[in-house]
Design a protein around this motif. Structure first.
Motif, PDB file in Angstrom:
ATOM      1  N   LEU A  77       0.864  -1.174   0.000  1.00  0.00           N
ATOM      2  CA  LEU A  77       0.000   0.000   0.000  1.00  0.00           C
ATOM      3  C   LEU A  77       0.902   1.225   0.000  1.00  0.00           C
ATOM      4  O   LEU A  77       1.726   1.384   0.904  1.00  0.00           O
ATOM      5  N   LYS A  78       0.764   2.069  -1.028  1.00  0.00           N
ATOM      6  CA  LYS A  78       1.593   3.266  -1.163  1.00  0.00           C
ATOM      7  C   LYS A  78       0.699   4.483  -1.314  1.00  0.00           C
ATOM      8  O   LYS A  78      -0.258   4.452  -2.084  1.00  0.00           O
ATOM      9  N   ILE A 121       1.024  -6.964  -6.253  1.00  0.00           N
ATOM     10  CA  ILE A 121      -0.019  -5.966  -6.449  1.00  0.00           C
ATOM     11  C   ILE A 121       0.303  -4.743  -5.598  1.00  0.00           C
ATOM     12  O   ILE A 121       0.940  -4.855  -4.547  1.00  0.00           O
ATOM     13  N   LEU A 122      -0.092  -3.601  -6.095  1.00  0.00           N
ATOM     14  CA  LEU A 122       0.163  -2.343  -5.408  1.00  0.00           C
ATOM     15  C   LEU A 122      -1.145  -1.575  -5.323  1.00  0.00           C
ATOM     16  O   LEU A 122      -1.840  -1.411  -6.330  1.00  0.00           O
ATOM     17  N   TYR A 123      -1.492  -1.163  -4.132  1.00  0.00           N
ATOM     18  CA  TYR A 123      -2.606  -0.249  -3.944  1.00  0.00           C
ATOM     19  C   TYR A 123      -1.998   1.118  -3.683  1.00  0.00           C
ATOM     20  O   TYR A 123      -1.072   1.247  -2.882  1.00  0.00           O
ATOM     21  N   SER A 124      -2.495   2.143  -4.394  1.00  0.00           N
ATOM     22  CA  SER A 124      -1.980   3.491  -4.225  1.00  0.00           C
ATOM     23  C   SER A 124      -3.126   4.492  -4.340  1.00  0.00           C
ATOM     24  O   SER A 124      -4.170   4.191  -4.917  1.00  0.00           O
ATOM     25  N   SER A 125      -2.910   5.677  -3.786  1.00  0.00           N
ATOM     26  CA  SER A 125      -3.959   6.695  -3.806  1.00  0.00           C
ATOM     27  C   SER A 125      -4.127   7.307  -5.198  1.00  0.00           C
ATOM     28  O   SER A 125      -5.185   7.832  -5.517  1.00  0.00           O
ATOM     29  N   TYR A 146      -3.748  -0.988  -8.242  1.00  0.00           N
ATOM     30  CA  TYR A 146      -5.139  -0.713  -7.898  1.00  0.00           C
ATOM     31  C   TYR A 146      -5.202   0.613  -7.140  1.00  0.00           C
ATOM     32  O   TYR A 146      -4.228   0.991  -6.490  1.00  0.00           O
ATOM     33  N   ILE A 147      -6.331   1.276  -7.212  1.00  0.00           N
ATOM     34  CA  ILE A 147      -6.494   2.574  -6.562  1.00  0.00           C
ATOM     35  C   ILE A 147      -7.273   2.419  -5.256  1.00  0.00           C
ATOM     36  O   ILE A 147      -8.248   1.679  -5.183  1.00  0.00           O
ATOM     37  N   SER A 148      -6.800   3.135  -4.223  1.00  0.00           N
ATOM     38  CA  SER A 148      -7.505   3.196  -2.949  1.00  0.00           C
ATOM     39  C   SER A 148      -7.266   4.582  -2.352  1.00  0.00           C
ATOM     40  O   SER A 148      -6.137   4.940  -2.031  1.00  0.00           O
ATOM     41  N   ASN A 149      -8.351   5.342  -2.253  1.00  0.00           N
ATOM     42  CA  ASN A 149      -8.275   6.667  -1.644  1.00  0.00           C
ATOM     43  C   ASN A 149      -9.622   6.989  -1.009  1.00  0.00           C
ATOM     44  O   ASN A 149     -10.469   6.099  -0.877  1.00  0.00           O
ATOM     45  N   ASP A 150      -9.848   8.227  -0.640  1.00  0.00           N
ATOM     46  CA  ASP A 150     -11.094   8.593   0.049  1.00  0.00           C
ATOM     47  C   ASP A 150     -12.341   8.360  -0.792  1.00  0.00           C
ATOM     48  O   ASP A 150     -13.415   8.124  -0.260  1.00  0.00           O
ATOM     49  N   SER A 151     -12.230   8.425  -2.108  1.00  0.00           N
ATOM     50  CA  SER A 151     -13.420   8.307  -2.954  1.00  0.00           C
ATOM     51  C   SER A 151     -13.536   6.975  -3.696  1.00  0.00           C
ATOM     52  O   SER A 151     -14.596   6.674  -4.244  1.00  0.00           O
TER      53      SER A 151
END
Length: 163
Positions: A77-78, A121-125, A146-151
């Motif tokens: 997670l970055k 796998i990498l999750y990033s904002s 993959y994307i992971s952020n507030d929205s």
């Protein structure tokens, strides 16, 4: 089944990964510190302090079986930059090989023919790597971003990437 992997740092811009799977899974999380006499041991390897990057490790290792194959999903997670992702992924691969080798040594009958297949796998904002939209078109050794952020939080479908 869908579950989440969470980053403990409250300030992280990329705080979770969402994983979908059908089979059994074993998850290792590395940013928890062990305790001794009720106190956290923050530096497990103080003798390595002088060597830059030696203590880098992926955030999670997921051991996933599918059709008599063992997949090791190395998950990071970055928040906003690639940073030392390559080093962390490689360290995760080495540790996973150690776990599998130990299982082969201790339980030869069950693990003799097992050869782990690694998928980073990498999750990033924000997007950090360009990847095709079809997960089957990505070679297994290439990082899937993959994307992971507030929205938004993308879901990584293990059955789609473990082929």
């Amino acid at each position: 089944d869908i579950f989440e992997l969470r980053e403990d740092n409250k300030k992280a811009k990329c705080a979770k990964a969402k994983i979908q799977k059908t089979g059994d899974i074993l998850v290792y999380k590395f940013d928890k510190f062990p305790k001794k006499d009720g106190k956290e041991i923050k530096d497990k390897f103080p003798f390595l302090n002088d060597i830059s990057g030696v203590k880098s490790m992926a955030d999670f290792l997921l051991f996933y079986t599918k059709k008599d194959r063992l997949f090791v999903i190395i998950c990071n997670l970055k928040s906003g930059n690639k940073g030392n992702s390559a080093d962390q992924i490689e360290a995760g691969k080495i540790f996973a090989n150690f776990i599998v080798s130990t299982a082969q040594r201790m339980f030869q009958e069950d693990f003799k023919e097992i050869k782990p297949e690694f998928i980073p796998i990498l999750y990033s904002s924000v997007p950090l790597f360009k990847v095709p939209t079809n997960p089957r078109k990505i070679p297994q050794n290439k990082i899937r971003n993959y994307i992971s952020n507030d929205s938004q939080t993308d879901t990584c479908d293990l059955d789609a990437i473990c082929h």
